[in-house]
Scaffold this motif. Structure first.
Motif, PDB file in Angstrom:
ATOM      1  N   ASP A 127       0.838  -1.188   0.000  1.00  0.00           N
ATOM      2  CA  ASP A 127       0.000   0.000   0.000  1.00  0.00           C
ATOM      3  C   ASP A 127       0.878   1.245   0.000  1.00  0.00           C
ATOM      4  OD1 ASP A 127      -2.369  -1.363  -0.007  1.00  0.00           O
ATOM      5  OD2 ASP A 127      -2.692  -1.214   2.150  1.00  0.00           O
ATOM      6  N   ASN A 128       0.578   2.191  -0.903  1.00  0.00           N
ATOM      7  CA  ASN A 128       1.286   3.470  -0.987  1.00  0.00           C
ATOM      8  C   ASN A 128       2.798   3.303  -1.006  1.00  0.00           C
ATOM      9  OD1 ASN A 128      -1.055   5.164  -0.904  1.00  0.00           O
ATOM     10  ND2 ASN A 128      -1.227   4.614   1.252  1.00  0.00           N
ATOM     11  N   ALA A 156      -0.126   5.565  -5.582  1.00  0.00           N
ATOM     12  CA  ALA A 156      -0.797   6.664  -4.900  1.00  0.00           C
ATOM     13  C   ALA A 156      -2.097   6.154  -4.294  1.00  0.00           C
ATOM     14  CB  ALA A 156      -1.072   7.794  -5.888  1.00  0.00           C
TER      15      ALA A 156
END
Length: 164
Positions: A127-128, A156
């Motif tokens: 994630d991210n 993002a």
């Protein structure tokens, strides 16, 4: 999390699959899609691995053109069944553990052929964050995995939005 472009019969066309709550899979083979040959109902094609649908993946890990059935555990270890034609058409060969895992959550594990050799490689999509890759040289006990490290800087948003 879905699999994209899954070809279970090796004809070069993506087939339609539905995974039930116990990991069994129902398939419709692509004969050209709606209005162009339709979809052939193949019925149930896999063993009942008693795995939740969220842990089931499909990827061609041996380079034969047919997607294999994979189950990823909570820590990224992977057990594989090689596609010999599916239930009633050659069956499945239990390959056992093909990857000990990276320690990343199983929900972050994806498969894609990043080196063009026809075999799906092991990816971790955070994630991210970055994407890490291990190139498939045959998997555990069959040539191993080559750590390629970070192959992408990041996303993002949530990792489950990534498509590779």
């Amino acid at each position: 999390m879905g699999d994209y472009g899954v070809d279970v019969n090796g004809d070069g066309k993506a087939d339609f699959l539905s995974v039930d709550t116990k990991g069994a899979v129902h398939a419709w083979l692509n004969n050209g899609g709606a209005g162009h040959g339709g979809w052939a109902n193949r019925g149930r094609i896999t063993i009942d691995a008693k795995a939740p649908a969220s842990r089931v993946r499909f990827a061609d890990i041996n380079g034969d053109g047919k997607a294999n059935y994979l189950v990823v555990d909570d820590y990224g270890a992977v057990r594989a069944w090689l596609n010999k034609g599916g239930d009633g058409h050659g069956g499945w060969s239990d390959r056992g553990q093909m990857a000990t895992g990276s320690g990343a959550p199983g929900s972050c594990v994806r498969f894609a052929d990043i080196d063009g050799d026809g075999k799906a490689d092991y990816l971790v999509v955070e994630d991210n964050g970055p994407i890490y890759a291990w190139v498939n040289n045959g998997g555990d006990g069959h040539g191993g995995w080559a750590n390629r490290g970070q192959i992408a800087a990041g996303l993002a948003g949530p990792g489950d939005r990534a498509r590779i």
